[in-house]
Design a protein around this motif. Structure first.
Motif, PDB file in Angstrom:
ATOM      1  N   LEU A 118      60.068   9.473   4.812  1.00  0.00           N
ATOM      2  CA  LEU A 118      59.823   8.617   5.912  1.00  0.00           C
ATOM      3  C   LEU A 118      58.700   7.729   5.559  1.00  0.00           C
ATOM      4  O   LEU A 118      57.345   8.117   5.344  1.00  0.00           O
ATOM      5  CB  LEU A 118      59.505   9.492   7.013  1.00  0.00           C
ATOM      6  N   CYS A 119      58.832   6.375   5.718  1.00  0.00           N
ATOM      7  CA  CYS A 119      57.967   5.368   5.316  1.00  0.00           C
ATOM      8  C   CYS A 119      57.759   4.389   6.466  1.00  0.00           C
ATOM      9  O   CYS A 119      58.695   4.102   7.280  1.00  0.00           O
ATOM     10  CB  CYS A 119      58.409   4.564   3.860  1.00  0.00           C
ATOM     11  N   VAL A 120      56.471   3.992   6.645  1.00  0.00           N
ATOM     12  CA  VAL A 120      56.145   2.896   7.767  1.00  0.00           C
ATOM     13  C   VAL A 120      56.544   1.481   7.077  1.00  0.00           C
ATOM     14  O   VAL A 120      55.963   1.108   6.267  1.00  0.00           O
ATOM     15  CB  VAL A 120      54.755   2.998   7.855  1.00  0.00           C
ATOM     16  N   ARG A 121      57.421   0.776   7.870  1.00  0.00           N
ATOM     17  CA  ARG A 121      57.830  -0.738   7.315  1.00  0.00           C
ATOM     18  C   ARG A 121      57.302  -1.421   8.211  1.00  0.00           C
ATOM     19  O   ARG A 121      56.702  -2.620   7.579  1.00  0.00           O
ATOM     20  CB  ARG A 121      59.436  -0.779   7.411  1.00  0.00           C
ATOM     21  N   GLU A 122      56.895  -1.188   9.356  1.00  0.00           N
ATOM     22  CA  GLU A 122      56.283  -2.234  10.147  1.00  0.00           C
ATOM     23  C   GLU A 122      55.108  -1.450  11.331  1.00  0.00           C
ATOM     24  O   GLU A 122      55.704  -0.597  11.868  1.00  0.00           O
ATOM     25  CB  GLU A 122      57.015  -3.155  10.898  1.00  0.00           C
ATOM     26  N   ASP A 123      54.035  -1.904  11.531  1.00  0.00           N
ATOM     27  CA  ASP A 123      52.976  -1.204  12.525  1.00  0.00           C
ATOM     28  C   ASP A 123      52.132  -2.373  13.047  1.00  0.00           C
ATOM     29  O   ASP A 123      51.453  -2.725  12.440  1.00  0.00           O
ATOM     30  CB  ASP A 123      52.356  -0.205  11.841  1.00  0.00           C
ATOM     31  N   ARG A 124      52.610  -2.712  14.411  1.00  0.00           N
ATOM     32  CA  ARG A 124      51.834  -3.800  15.122  1.00  0.00           C
ATOM     33  C   ARG A 124      51.791  -3.666  16.325  1.00  0.00           C
ATOM     34  O   ARG A 124      52.549  -3.060  17.363  1.00  0.00           O
ATOM     35  CB  ARG A 124      52.405  -5.247  14.572  1.00  0.00           C
ATOM     36  N   THR A 125      51.035  -4.226  17.167  1.00  0.00           N
ATOM     37  CA  THR A 125      50.874  -4.238  18.527  1.00  0.00           C
ATOM     38  C   THR A 125      51.797  -5.277  19.327  1.00  0.00           C
ATOM     39  O   THR A 125      51.986  -6.442  18.570  1.00  0.00           O
ATOM     40  CB  THR A 125      49.464  -4.626  19.174  1.00  0.00           C
ATOM     41  N   VAL A 126      52.227  -5.048  20.360  1.00  0.00           N
ATOM     42  CA  VAL A 126      53.325  -6.002  20.931  1.00  0.00           C
ATOM     43  C   VAL A 126      52.624  -6.331  22.429  1.00  0.00           C
ATOM     44  O   VAL A 126      53.595  -6.144  23.407  1.00  0.00           O
ATOM     45  CB  VAL A 126      54.810  -5.455  20.884  1.00  0.00           C
ATOM     46  N   ASP A 127      51.619  -6.589  22.766  1.00  0.00           N
ATOM     47  CA  ASP A 127      50.947  -6.769  24.065  1.00  0.00           C
ATOM     48  C   ASP A 127      51.696  -8.200  24.487  1.00  0.00           C
ATOM     49  O   ASP A 127      51.894  -9.086  23.846  1.00  0.00           O
ATOM     50  CB  ASP A 127      49.482  -7.052  23.689  1.00  0.00           C
ATOM     51  N   ASP A 128      51.797  -8.037  25.735  1.00  0.00           N
ATOM     52  CA  ASP A 128      52.330  -9.245  26.607  1.00  0.00           C
ATOM     53  C   ASP A 128      51.169  -9.578  27.444  1.00  0.00           C
ATOM     54  O   ASP A 128      51.417  -9.036  28.653  1.00  0.00           O
ATOM     55  CB  ASP A 128      53.713  -9.086  27.130  1.00  0.00           C
ATOM     56  N   VAL A 129      50.352 -10.270  27.230  1.00  0.00           N
ATOM     57  CA  VAL A 129      49.062 -10.445  28.185  1.00  0.00           C
ATOM     58  C   VAL A 129      49.527 -11.310  29.425  1.00  0.00           C
ATOM     59  O   VAL A 129      48.689 -11.109  30.391  1.00  0.00           O
ATOM     60  CB  VAL A 129      47.966 -11.429  27.130  1.00  0.00           C
ATOM     61  N   SER A 130      50.634 -12.128  29.268  1.00  0.00           N
ATOM     62  CA  SER A 130      50.919 -12.597  30.674  1.00  0.00           C
ATOM     63  C   SER A 130      51.346 -11.803  31.641  1.00  0.00           C
ATOM     64  O   SER A 130      51.652 -12.114  32.880  1.00  0.00           O
ATOM     65  CB  SER A 130      52.265 -13.620  30.421  1.00  0.00           C
ATOM     66  N   ALA A 131      52.002 -10.386  31.270  1.00  0.00           N
ATOM     67  CA  ALA A 131      52.466  -9.560  32.345  1.00  0.00           C
ATOM     68  C   ALA A 131      51.352  -8.741  32.827  1.00  0.00           C
ATOM     69  O   ALA A 131      51.418  -7.773  33.602  1.00  0.00           O
ATOM     70  CB  ALA A 131      53.345  -8.684  31.590  1.00  0.00           C
TER      71      ALA A 131
END
Length: 351
Positions: A290-303
């Protein structure tokens, strides 16, 4: 074959007509491909119209593998397993796909939109799936391809959605696509085991429930489930089932979001959505990385605050150089302050 019970019109939020879903007993275990009666969650189904159904299920207050989290939230993989059982049940019960056919999962996704509605209280959770069936490849009697889309609700309160796509094959067709392994369910060649991660670090309670082990490099993990696990391997199989792959992705996500990072005060990360694509059969006797391809925050500050702190993880499962499955999951902070509230009360911070 049990006869379909036709509901005159879809049930709405107010008023009900026609027969009701029965939550008193489960359906036959063979109709959902489970060996143990205790692992059957589907209780009933009604026909709403052409290729549309209402499926009832009951989730236990506790479960050896799919147990509530620290916030008393129902395990999201309990939802995934119920979607799987619902598709298999409708395939046999309504569409009369033969019981001997092999079901192969292609992709599955789910989203929990209202975790509070699924909080475990003093009784088992009765759930309803408003399900739509779509044929994707229908070549009877050998091959049946289908997708099931569901909307999840509890007590009329919408709280999630999901889908599953499969192909059901007769034994001859299954052997052709599997090659020499097709039809063989004997014990696999043993892979040299590694010490599994402590269960608490991956959100599980028992040692046997941990499916992760340290990989050959710091960025990799090994999917190493116990092949004698009574739930993950409820019946003989010649490959790693979709639900086992999903469990591995979930545990790695938990390890990364809940154990390896500081928590915002008064909150704990929870899995709120996942989408798994199965691209090849995952063999039992080949190491799965198992490998990590992407790891990021997905904040929606407008909400506002309700959508901050969300984390997107894209994980891959590989055997050698072959990508066998991938998963995109979102983890969101759930407020611990409202964890003791009753379902239908205050909201939590979630995606």
């Amino acid at each position: 074959m049990q006869q379909s019970r036709l509901r005159p019109e879809p049930r709405g939020a107010q008023g009900r007509s026609g027969p009701e879903l029965d939550f008193q007993r489960t359906v036959s275990r063979r109709l959902v491909h489970r060996a143990a009666v205790a692992e059957v969650f589907v209780t009933d189904a009604l026909v709403l119209g052409e290729d549309r159904f209402l499926v009832g299920g009951q989730w236990p207050r506790d479960h050896a593998l799919y147990h509530p989290d620290a916030q008393r939230g129902s395990d999201p993989l309990l939802f995934a397993e119920t979607v799987r059982q619902a598709l298999v049940y409708l395939a046999h019960w309504h569409y009369e796909i033969p019981l001997g056919h092999r079901f192969v999962g292609y992709d599955m996704d789910f989203e929990i939109t209202d975790p509070v509605a699924l909080r475990v209280g003093g009784r088992p959770v009765p759930v309803e799936l408003d399900a739509s069936w779509e044929w994707t490849d229908r070549r009877p009697p050998r091959r049946y391809g289908a997708r099931l889309e569901v909307a999840l609700s509890v007590g009329g309160r919408a709280c999630g959605r999901g889908s599953l796509r499969i192909v059901a094959l007769d034994e001859r067709s299954y052997r052709i696509i599997r090659g020499p392994q097709g039809g063989a369910c004997a014990a696999p060649v043993a892979v040299e085991p590694r010490r599994r991660v402590e269960p608490a670090l991956v959100g599980r309670l028992r040692n046997k429930d941990s499916v992760l082990a340290a990989g050959p490099s710091p960025a990799e993990w090994l999917l190493q489930p116990d092949l004698d696990h009574a739930i993950l391997f409820d019946h003989p199989t010649d490959h790693l089932p979709l639900m086992v792959l999903l469990e591995g992705f979930r545990q790695l996500g938990h390890l990364m979001t809940c154990s390896a990072a500081p928590r915002p005060e008064g909150r704990a990360p929870a899995l709120v959505s996942a989408a798994v694509d199965c691209l090849a059969f995952a063999e039992l006797d080949v190491p799965t990385r198992l490998c990590v391809r992407e790891d990021r925050t997905v904040d929606d500050v407008s909400a506002g605050d309700a959508r901050t702190g969300r984390r997107l993880l894209r994980l891959d499962a590989l055997q050698g150089d072959t990508l066998v499955a991938s998963c995109a999951s979102v983890w969101a902070p759930v407020s611990l302050a409202t964890a003791t509230g009753r379902p239908g009360g205050q909201s939590v911070s979630h995606a």
